[in-house]
Write a protein that holds these residues in place. Structure first.
Motif, PDB file in Angstrom:
ATOM      1  N   LEU A  91     -81.266  58.734 -55.852  1.00 38.50           N
ATOM      2  CA  LEU A  91     -79.907  59.469 -55.398  1.00 38.50           C
ATOM      3  C   LEU A  91     -78.621  58.856 -56.005  1.00 38.50           C
ATOM      4  O   LEU A  91     -77.996  59.470 -56.605  1.00 38.50           O
TER       5      LEU A  91
ATOM      6  N   GLU B 245     -83.472  55.923 -53.085  1.00 39.66           N
ATOM      7  CA  GLU B 245     -81.991  55.811 -53.170  1.00 39.66           C
ATOM      8  C   GLU B 245     -81.301  55.593 -54.542  1.00 39.66           C
ATOM      9  O   GLU B 245     -80.342  55.889 -54.785  1.00 39.66           O
TER      10      GLU B 245
ATOM     11  N   THR C 242     -75.831  60.686 -59.150  1.00 44.22           N
ATOM     12  CA  THR C 242     -74.350  60.727 -59.147  1.00 44.22           C
ATOM     13  C   THR C 242     -73.796  60.153 -60.636  1.00 44.22           C
ATOM     14  O   THR C 242     -72.646  60.325 -60.955  1.00 44.22           O
TER      15      THR C 242
ATOM     16  N   ILE D 101     -74.613  54.726 -51.005  1.00 48.20           N
ATOM     17  CA  ILE D 101     -75.947  55.142 -51.194  1.00 48.20           C
ATOM     18  C   ILE D 101     -76.797  53.931 -51.368  1.00 48.20           C
ATOM     19  O   ILE D 101     -78.120  53.518 -50.702  1.00 48.20           O
TER      20      ILE D 101
ATOM     21  N   PHE E 190     -68.758  56.170 -53.136  1.00 47.81           N
ATOM     22  CA  PHE E 190     -70.109  56.769 -52.663  1.00 47.81           C
ATOM     23  C   PHE E 190     -71.342  56.413 -52.960  1.00 47.81           C
ATOM     24  O   PHE E 190     -72.406  56.125 -52.439  1.00 47.81           O
ATOM     25  N   GLN E 191     -71.404  55.805 -54.441  1.00 48.11           N
ATOM     26  CA  GLN E 191     -72.418  55.122 -54.872  1.00 48.11           C
ATOM     27  C   GLN E 191     -73.105  53.856 -53.992  1.00 48.11           C
ATOM     28  O   GLN E 191     -73.950  53.501 -53.697  1.00 48.11           O
TER      29      GLN E 191
ATOM     30  N   VAL F 177     -76.897  64.794 -52.103  1.00 50.91           N
ATOM     31  CA  VAL F 177     -75.986  63.941 -53.013  1.00 50.91           C
ATOM     32  C   VAL F 177     -75.372  64.594 -53.976  1.00 50.91           C
ATOM     33  O   VAL F 177     -74.216  64.257 -54.379  1.00 50.91           O
TER      34      VAL F 177
END
Lengths: 558, 344
Positions: free
Chosen positions: A133, A130, A137, A83, A79-80, A42
């Motif tokens: 992850l 998650e 970011t 996830i 992208f977030q 990630v």
């Protein structure tokens, strides 16, 4: 592993994360090896997004540094969201199903924790990796927000809605995982439900059911995204945005973020209630009858509250929204056919919502017999009307009445507005609306309660899907077959609201053959539906009496 | 023994049978329990009382209603009706309080594959609020010692054998020192040594005042382990009480007698054939085996008559119904009986 491993980790003080279920998943899902691999992947993707987009905008589009930093924010946000929404929700649904599948879920049922603590433990624990992850970011986002000089007023609402949506989606996944028994299906079903709830259903907002759009993140993103974009692009969006309305609820005004959070909290509470009921008793319906009726009435209130204030300024109409996007507002006037479609969609959505709630609250045969056995033992003359094994018939009738009332108010207000001077609903419209909702709702309820889910499925296939398919084929033959197609499609209960709208709001915007056939088809199928409803209700009464007699004959009472 | 068993209208198929047990101080009280699965009646008006400190065995063939009863006791299932009290707590009104005083071990108990042994136990130690990490660790070590798994505390649960898994789940059930233990087939998958340890552990727990309700298909083991048992079939209670009482109520009236006679063996066989209560007389090696259905007095009279006839008897053995035979008889009656009457 060493020969004499240290048996236990050193003692540590109790933390805020002391929920045993959360800690159980924190231990199993945050093992360094797997976590580091995930963080690495990630982190690399986030870095690629950040540097790729930033460099492209900085050196290819020749943007100033702050704007190039801002350009990174939306791709990172997407992208977030992937996830948290996709991976996180899938993990929640599959994880809870896996526990049920292995049998270890029963251990948690037996833990002396409150149902709420268990729900919180699962909803925070299952997607804990998650969240980590997502966390990796955040430095990229934080840096871009800082260097891009983005105001907190822009990014705070977006991230608040992102987080509340993530929790809502995870709760959806938990409900799906609790209901679906197969772990592979649980993942697919949860993603399907999320797609339906937060992508498909919000499209109804385009047809006047504005409330549904607040189920999603988009209104908040829409409202605040300008402040997170490169300033040039943001200026254009801000200009377009200035033409958009804020959230109106009857006479009240709200910001998008406040109303979205309000909507999502309501839905989260509903999902929380479903999980609480299932944790308290595994055999429970997902919702009680009173809750289901309350939710239905609440949805009617919300739909009307958001829609009615937008009629007078014309903001409710799809054509107006379309024209605003392209700055073609002059001389705009809504068509009567547009109002007919909106009235039809309102009725169809109301009927579908009623059917979904009916599926949730209607007892199966086993549940009814168990309830009757309990009633016999406890000396009850009849089952408590709001208990799970009790008939849902009267709740469906009340929902139909509430739905018909909401539908009538919406239609009357729409046609009574200055846009449609000279048009009005026929006087018996509310009765026709009630007939449509009662017919669809009671047949669904009666078949489910008397004969069970399999028979209901067959009725759906032969009473709804096949006629529409045949109608579609017949319609494609040519204009001359439109009449036959109109008659065939009229069988479909969800088509009835649309037919009702066309019949009760006379308009000339539909083909002549259809105009001629539609009222006859509508009333014919209403009569058939009414007769079928009467028969189903009568048979249901007989079947319930037979079940009761068989249960009560054990001790000679009836 | 604190049992006072009264059997009303006892009959073998249990059609009009109820056992009323009057315990001194019941730790488990089940009153009129009924569990339905739609039209199938899994447990039919079951009433049992078990005093504190007992090891109570629940016996019955497959489909007797044992697991349903256990699931209700464990608060995992709501019955159609009935009242259940565990250590004085009404479990449907106060399920969380009941869960603090009882522990349940399911049949073929699963363990999570992604946790280590100590992590699995610590999760439940935390849920039961067994103190800080050091106190929990101490308790976990005690329980692992008790089931001889102390050396496995840092391995993943998935690496344990079936028997070790059973012992681990037993350790979990012991963590919070429950007053009532509900164990569904706890010995399945265990080797003989582990079974013996289990028996000893349960006896120690009972000696400390805990009440254990346990089911098993290894009936000889159950008869050794339990201080009292009840036999269920098709959801109904057939008999309850001490092992001997149940054997007396449900066992066959006839028994196999084996006679050792010196000389005149063939003559003795002929003499026995045709005697009242005697059947199936045969030679088994040097001995005579026959089925005898009379009372103890009749049996004494038979021996007396043999002596009067001048047969030289050097041995007499009596073989009564075993638990296995009782259960086989009960299972056999299932096949012969009509199925449960459907309700619709």
């Amino acid at each position: 592993m060493s020969d004499t491993p240290p048996a236990f980790p050193p003692s540590s003080p109790r933390h805020w994360w002391s929920n045993p279920i959360f800690r159980r998943y924190a231990r199993s899902r945050l093992r360094p090896q797997a976590l580091m691999a995930g963080l690495l992947v990630v982190g690399i993707i986030a870095a690629f997004i950040y540097f790729g987009v930033r460099t492209g905008f900085r050196y290819q589009a020749h943007m100033v540094e702050a704007d190039a930093e801002r350009a990174v924010l939306v791709p990172l946000l997407i992208f977030q969201a992937i996830i948290l929404f996709l991976a996180g929700t899938g993990q929640v649904a599959a994880g809870i199903t896996a526990e049920a599948d292995e049998g270890t879920l029963d251990y948690q049922r037996l833990s002396p924790m409150t149902p709420l603590a268990k729900v919180l433990g699962y909803v925070t624990g299952l997607p804990v990796r998650e969240w980590c992850l997502f966390g990796i970011t955040l430095p990229f986002t934080g840096w871009a927000l800082w260097k891009g000089e983005v105001e907190a007023a822009s990014w705070v609402p977006v991230y608040a809605a992102l987080l509340s949506s993530a929790v809502l989606y995870h709760l959806t996944g938990l409900v799906a995982g609790t209901v679906v028994k197969n772990r592979r299906w649980a993942f697919l079903v949860s993603i399907g439900v999320i797609f339906l709830l937060y992508t498909v259903i919000p499209q109804a907002a385009k047809f006047g059911l504005v409330y549904f759009k607040y189920l999603t993140l988009w209104p908040v993103v829409d409202e605040n995204i300008a402040g997170m974009m490169p300033r040039e692009a943001g200026g254009l969006i801000r200009l377009a945005k200035s033409l958009e309305p804020d959230v109106r609820f009857f006479g009240l005004h709200f910001s998008e973020i406040a109303f979205t959070l309000f909507t999502q909290i309501f839905l989260s509470l509903t999902f929380g209630m479903m999980l609480w009921r299932r944790w308290r008793r595994a055999e429970s319906h997902l919702l009680g009858k009173a809750w289901a009726l309350g939710i239905f009435a609440w949805m009617q209130l919300m739909l009307l509250g958001n829609a009615l204030p937008l009629i007078a300024p014309g903001l409710l109409f799809p054509s107006r929204q379309f024209n605003r996007r392209f700055f073609r507002e002059e001389n705009w006037q809504p068509q009567v056919s547009e109002a007919v479609v909106m009235i039809g969609v309102y009725g169809a959505v109301t009927l579908l919502l009623m059917v979904v709630l009916t599926l949730i609250i209607t007892p199966g045969t086993e549940q009814q017999i168990t309830g009757l056995q309990r009633g016999r033992k406890l000396g009850w003359k009849r089952l408590p009307p709001l208990s799970d094994p009790a008939s849902s018939l009267w709740i469906v009738v009340l929902m139909a009445v509430a739905g018909a009332a909401g539908w009538t108010v919406f239609s009357t207000q729409l046609l009574g507005s200055e846009w449609f001077a000279g048009h009005q609903l026929v006087p018996y419209a509310s009765g026709a609306f009630l007939l449509v909702l009662l017919g669809g709702g009671l047949i669904c309820q009666g078949v489910l309660e008397a004969w069970g889910g399999q028979r209901f499925f067959l009725v759906c296939v032969f009473g709804a899907v096949l006629p529409v398919m045949v109608g579609g084929i017949v319609a494609s033959v040519g204009d001359r077959s439109l009449t036959a197609a109109t008659w065939l499609a009229g069988v479909l209960p969800v088509a009835s609201p649309v037919y009702a709208a066309v019949v009760l709001v006379p308009t000339v915007d539909v083909p002549r053959d259809v105009v001629r056939a539609l009222p006859r088809a509508f009333w014919f199928w209403q009569v058939v539906t009414a007769l079928a409803t009467g028969w189903v209700v009568w048979r249901l009464r007989e079947i319930r009496q037979a079940r009761r007699a068989l249960v009560y004959k054990e001790d000679g009472r009836s | 023994m604190d049992w006072d068993c009264q059997f009303r209208g006892a009959c073998f198929d249990g059609s009009d049978m109820s056992a009323v047990l009057h315990p001194v101080s019941p730790a488990i009280q089940i009153q009129d329990l009924r569990v339905d699965y739609g039209k199938f009646v899994a447990v039919d008006d079951l009433t049992i009382s078990v005093p504190a400190g007992e090891i109570f065995g629940l016996v019955g063939p497959n489909g007797a209603g044992k697991t349903s009863t256990f699931k209700v006791l464990a608060t995992l299932m709501e019955p159609t009706y009935g009242e259940v009290r565990l250590a004085g707590i009404e479990i449907f009104e106060q399920p969380e309080a009941a869960r603090r005083v009882m522990a349940y071990m399911p049949d073929l108990a699963p363990v999570p594959s992604d946790l280590k042994v100590w992590e699995f136990l610590d999760c439940f130690a935390e849920a039961h609020e067994l103190g800080n990490a050091a106190q929990r660790r101490e308790r976990i070590e005690e329980c692992l010692d008790l089931v001889s798994l102390a050396d496995k505390n840092n391995v993943f649960c998935k690496t344990l054998s079936r028997g070790q898994t059973q012992r681990l789940v037993l350790a979990k059930t012991l963590l919070h020192r429950p007053k009532v233990l509900i164990l569904d087939e706890p010995a399945s998958g265990m080797d003989p040594m582990s079974r013996r340890q289990l028996r000893l552990a349960l006896r120690n727990l009972a000696a400390d005042g805990a009440t254990v309700i346990v089911s098993s298909h290894i009936l000889s083991e159950l008869s050794e382990m339990c201080t009292s048992i009840c036999v269920m079939n098709r959801g109904k209670l057939l008999a309850a009480g001490s092992v001997e009482e149940v054997r007396r109520v449900l066992g066959r009236t006839e028994r196999i007698l084996t006679l050792g006679v010196v000389e005149r063996v063939d003559e003795a066989v002929g003499w026995l054939q045709g005697r009242e209560h005697v059947a199936e007389v045969r030679l088994a090696g040097e001995r005579i085996a026959f089925s005898f259905a009379g009372s103890a007095r009749d049996q004494a009279q038979l021996v007396s008559d043999l002596v009067q006839e001048a047969f030289l008897i050097h041995a007499l053995e009596e073989q009564r119904s075993t638990f296995e035979e009782i259960l086989l008889d009960v299972s056999g009656s299932n096949a012969a009986a009509a199925p449960n009457l459907p309700l619709s």
